[in-house]
Design a protein around this motif. Structure first.
Motif, PDB file in Angstrom:
ATOM      1  N   ALA A   4       0.841  -1.195   0.000  1.00  0.00           N
ATOM      2  CA  ALA A   4       0.000   0.000   0.000  1.00  0.00           C
ATOM      3  C   ALA A   4       0.873   1.242   0.000  1.00  0.00           C
ATOM      4  CB  ALA A   4      -0.929  -0.006   1.217  1.00  0.00           C
ATOM      5  N   GLU A   5       0.379   2.301  -0.644  1.00  0.00           N
ATOM      6  CA  GLU A   5       1.127   3.557  -0.738  1.00  0.00           C
ATOM      7  C   GLU A   5       0.603   4.553   0.288  1.00  0.00           C
ATOM      8  OE1 GLU A   5       1.544   7.061  -4.029  1.00  0.00           O
ATOM      9  OE2 GLU A   5       2.084   5.028  -4.676  1.00  0.00           O
ATOM     10  N   ILE A   6       1.518   5.196   0.991  1.00  0.00           N
ATOM     11  CA  ILE A   6       1.167   6.182   2.013  1.00  0.00           C
ATOM     12  C   ILE A   6       1.824   7.510   1.681  1.00  0.00           C
ATOM     13  CG2 ILE A   6       1.429   6.815   4.450  1.00  0.00           C
ATOM     14  CD1 ILE A   6       1.207   3.885   5.169  1.00  0.00           C
ATOM     15  N   LEU A   7       1.040   8.578   1.756  1.00  0.00           N
ATOM     16  CA  LEU A   7       1.543   9.929   1.544  1.00  0.00           C
ATOM     17  C   LEU A   7       1.714  10.612   2.896  1.00  0.00           C
ATOM     18  CD1 LEU A   7       2.191  12.509  -0.101  1.00  0.00           C
ATOM     19  CD2 LEU A   7      -0.284  12.904  -0.266  1.00  0.00           C
ATOM     20  N   VAL A   8       2.908  11.145   3.143  1.00  0.00           N
ATOM     21  CA  VAL A   8       3.203  11.889   4.366  1.00  0.00           C
ATOM     22  C   VAL A   8       3.263  13.368   4.031  1.00  0.00           C
ATOM     23  CG1 VAL A   8       4.880  12.289   6.208  1.00  0.00           C
ATOM     24  CG2 VAL A   8       4.505   9.959   5.339  1.00  0.00           C
ATOM     25  N   ILE A   9       2.418  14.172   4.688  1.00  0.00           N
ATOM     26  CA  ILE A   9       2.432  15.631   4.502  1.00  0.00           C
ATOM     27  C   ILE A   9       2.836  16.240   5.832  1.00  0.00           C
ATOM     28  CG2 ILE A   9       1.142  17.666   3.751  1.00  0.00           C
ATOM     29  CD1 ILE A   9      -0.864  15.806   2.389  1.00  0.00           C
ATOM     30  N   ASP A  10       4.105  16.650   5.938  1.00  0.00           N
ATOM     31  CA  ASP A  10       4.641  17.155   7.206  1.00  0.00           C
ATOM     32  C   ASP A  10       5.834  18.059   6.896  1.00  0.00           C
ATOM     33  OD1 ASP A  10       6.061  17.293   9.829  1.00  0.00           O
ATOM     34  OD2 ASP A  10       4.561  15.804  10.407  1.00  0.00           O
ATOM     35  N   ASP A  11       5.917  19.199   7.585  1.00  0.00           N
ATOM     36  CA  ASP A  11       6.986  20.156   7.301  1.00  0.00           C
ATOM     37  C   ASP A  11       8.269  19.890   8.091  1.00  0.00           C
ATOM     38  OD1 ASP A  11       5.830  20.917   9.730  1.00  0.00           O
ATOM     39  OD2 ASP A  11       6.419  23.005   9.470  1.00  0.00           O
ATOM     40  N   GLU A  12       8.253  18.927   9.011  1.00  0.00           N
ATOM     41  CA  GLU A  12       9.445  18.637   9.805  1.00  0.00           C
ATOM     42  C   GLU A  12      10.292  17.568   9.109  1.00  0.00           C
ATOM     43  OE1 GLU A  12       9.025  18.341  14.179  1.00  0.00           O
ATOM     44  OE2 GLU A  12       6.864  18.432  13.769  1.00  0.00           O
ATOM     45  N   PRO A  13      11.527  17.915   8.682  1.00  0.00           N
ATOM     46  CA  PRO A  13      12.375  16.932   7.986  1.00  0.00           C
ATOM     47  C   PRO A  13      12.640  15.681   8.814  1.00  0.00           C
ATOM     48  CG  PRO A  13      13.282  19.148   7.768  1.00  0.00           C
ATOM     49  CD  PRO A  13      12.158  19.236   8.768  1.00  0.00           C
ATOM     50  N   GLN A  14      12.824  15.851  10.133  1.00  0.00           N
ATOM     51  CA  GLN A  14      13.129  14.694  10.977  1.00  0.00           C
ATOM     52  C   GLN A  14      11.941  13.736  11.039  1.00  0.00           C
ATOM     53  OE1 GLN A  14      13.289  17.874  11.865  1.00  0.00           O
ATOM     54  NE2 GLN A  14      15.236  18.361  12.885  1.00  0.00           N
ATOM     55  N   ILE A  15      10.726  14.297  11.120  1.00  0.00           N
ATOM     56  CA  ILE A  15       9.527  13.453  11.152  1.00  0.00           C
ATOM     57  C   ILE A  15       9.347  12.738   9.827  1.00  0.00           C
ATOM     58  CG2 ILE A  15       7.006  13.461  11.326  1.00  0.00           C
ATOM     59  CD1 ILE A  15       8.300  13.772  13.995  1.00  0.00           C
ATOM     60  N   ARG A  16       9.549  13.460   8.732  1.00  0.00           N
ATOM     61  CA  ARG A  16       9.422  12.826   7.406  1.00  0.00           C
ATOM     62  C   ARG A  16      10.401  11.672   7.269  1.00  0.00           C
ATOM     63  NH1 ARG A  16       9.409  18.137   5.519  1.00  0.00           N
ATOM     64  NH2 ARG A  16      11.416  17.843   4.469  1.00  0.00           N
ATOM     65  N   LYS A  17      11.636  11.887   7.724  1.00  0.00           N
ATOM     66  CA  LYS A  17      12.642  10.828   7.612  1.00  0.00           C
ATOM     67  C   LYS A  17      12.284   9.642   8.483  1.00  0.00           C
ATOM     68  CE  LYS A  17      16.444   9.238   5.915  1.00  0.00           C
ATOM     69  NZ  LYS A  17      16.518   8.932   4.455  1.00  0.00           N
ATOM     70  N   LEU A  18      11.845   9.911   9.735  1.00  0.00           N
ATOM     71  CA  LEU A  18      11.435   8.836  10.635  1.00  0.00           C
ATOM     72  C   LEU A  18      10.303   8.026  10.031  1.00  0.00           C
ATOM     73  CD1 LEU A  18      11.291   7.344  13.383  1.00  0.00           C
ATOM     74  CD2 LEU A  18       9.777   9.185  14.173  1.00  0.00           C
ATOM     75  N   LEU A  19       9.295   8.727   9.500  1.00  0.00           N
ATOM     76  CA  LEU A  19       8.148   8.030   8.926  1.00  0.00           C
ATOM     77  C   LEU A  19       8.542   7.252   7.672  1.00  0.00           C
ATOM     78  CD1 LEU A  19       5.406  10.772   9.399  1.00  0.00           C
ATOM     79  CD2 LEU A  19       5.574   8.589  10.602  1.00  0.00           C
ATOM     80  N   GLU A  20       9.416   7.826   6.870  1.00  0.00           N
ATOM     81  CA  GLU A  20       9.862   7.132   5.664  1.00  0.00           C
ATOM     82  C   GLU A  20      10.553   5.818   6.021  1.00  0.00           C
ATOM     83  OE1 GLU A  20      12.254   8.203   1.543  1.00  0.00           O
ATOM     84  OE2 GLU A  20      12.924   9.137   3.410  1.00  0.00           O
ATOM     85  N   ILE A  21      11.474   5.862   6.984  1.00  0.00           N
ATOM     86  CA  ILE A  21      12.202   4.657   7.391  1.00  0.00           C
ATOM     87  C   ILE A  21      11.238   3.624   7.990  1.00  0.00           C
ATOM     88  CG2 ILE A  21      13.912   3.760   9.009  1.00  0.00           C
ATOM     89  CD1 ILE A  21      15.402   6.441   8.692  1.00  0.00           C
ATOM     90  N   THR A  22      10.356   4.100   8.890  1.00  0.00           N
ATOM     91  CA  THR A  22       9.421   3.191   9.566  1.00  0.00           C
ATOM     92  C   THR A  22       8.466   2.535   8.583  1.00  0.00           C
ATOM     93  OG1 THR A  22       9.511   4.543  11.580  1.00  0.00           O
ATOM     94  CG2 THR A  22       7.657   3.028  11.353  1.00  0.00           C
ATOM     95  N   LEU A  23       7.894   3.325   7.694  1.00  0.00           N
ATOM     96  CA  LEU A  23       6.904   2.790   6.760  1.00  0.00           C
ATOM     97  C   LEU A  23       7.541   1.860   5.729  1.00  0.00           C
ATOM     98  CD1 LEU A  23       4.838   6.066   6.236  1.00  0.00           C
ATOM     99  CD2 LEU A  23       4.109   4.026   7.474  1.00  0.00           C
ATOM    100  N   GLU A  24       8.706   2.242   5.209  1.00  0.00           N
ATOM    101  CA  GLU A  24       9.362   1.382   4.224  1.00  0.00           C
ATOM    102  C   GLU A  24       9.818   0.059   4.838  1.00  0.00           C
ATOM    103  OE1 GLU A  24      12.425   3.703   2.385  1.00  0.00           O
ATOM    104  OE2 GLU A  24      11.019   4.620   0.947  1.00  0.00           O
ATOM    105  N   SER A  25      10.209   0.095   6.120  1.00  0.00           N
ATOM    106  CA  SER A  25      10.603  -1.147   6.787  1.00  0.00           C
ATOM    107  C   SER A  25       9.409  -2.073   7.000  1.00  0.00           C
ATOM    108  CB  SER A  25      11.275  -0.844   8.132  1.00  0.00           C
ATOM    109  OG  SER A  25      10.346  -0.319   9.054  1.00  0.00           O
TER     110      SER A  25
END
Length: 225
Positions: A4-25
């Protein structure tokens, strides 16, 4: 494997990176947006299975983004925000958010809520029946069984339980439930809801003092598990 594809809309780079790593894993496909304009464009061009939306965006309020998305996007939107005031939570849920999680959040809880929301997305009823743990509902026959035994419900109790079943795992605000069950003019009649939640719990819960199905979200509404 979950693709499934998830779109993250967030202005905090650290949160985007955390979510990217967590979701892709967890085998999700991830798209990232750092502001409202970019997020809405990505959602329109590549409609995802689920959106994670921050309320504190630099170019537009997340509440406005939510309302704009809900004009056409009908899948799950989970709010991730540092705003934990009851008014913000209720406003977001009333505007169509599927769930609301405050920052900082635990990744395990976020993943559980994402899985629940995606199950709800995919909950296409092939026949008239649906089950949840020890409960089975038959929408066409308007019956409910617990551990195989029929439970007698009033029309209003059945409608309320059916609404919970169809939104399993999602937080439903008092106002939303009142509007769906009793109509537009009843959003402030919370005493109606308290009475019927009480009678419904007595009929479906093992211990209505410690409910496991209809969970109170304090000051906001209820979640059906």
């Amino acid at each position: 494997m979950n693709k499934a594809e998830i779109l993250v809309i967030d202005d905090e780079p650290q949160i985007r990176k955390l979510l990217e790593i967590t979701l892709e894993s967890n085998n999700f496909i991830v798209r990232l947006a750092e502001n409202a304009k970019q997020g809405i464009q990505l959602a329109a061009n590549h409609p995802p299975q689920l959106i994670l939306l921050d309320l504190g965006l630099p170019d537009k309020s997340g509440h406005e983004v939510l309302k704009e998305l809900r004009l056409w996007y009908d899948k799950a939107i989970i709010i991730l925000s540092v705003l934990n005031h009851e008014n913000d939570i209720v406003q977001a849920l009333d505007n169509g958010a599927s769930d609301y999680l405050t920052k900082p959040f635990r990744t395990a809880e976020l993943m559980a809520r994402i899985r629940s929301a995606i199950r709800q997305n995919n909950n296409v009823i092939v026949n008239s029946k649906s089950t949840c743990d020890d409960l089975e509902i038959d929408y066409s026959a308007r019956t409910i069984c617990k551990n195989g035994e029929s439970i007698k419900l009033t029309n209003t109790e059945f409608n309320l339980l059916a609404l919970f079943f169809k939104n399993e795992g999602c937080v439903l605000t008092h106002q939303f439930i009142l509007k769906e069950i009793w109509g537009v003019g009843y959003q402030t009649e919370t005493h109606y809801l308290r009475v019927f939640i009480g009678t419904l719990r007595k009929k479906i819960e093992v211990d209505f003092h410690q409910p496991k199905h209809i969970i109170t979200e304090s000051g906001v509404g209820y979640r059906f598990i």
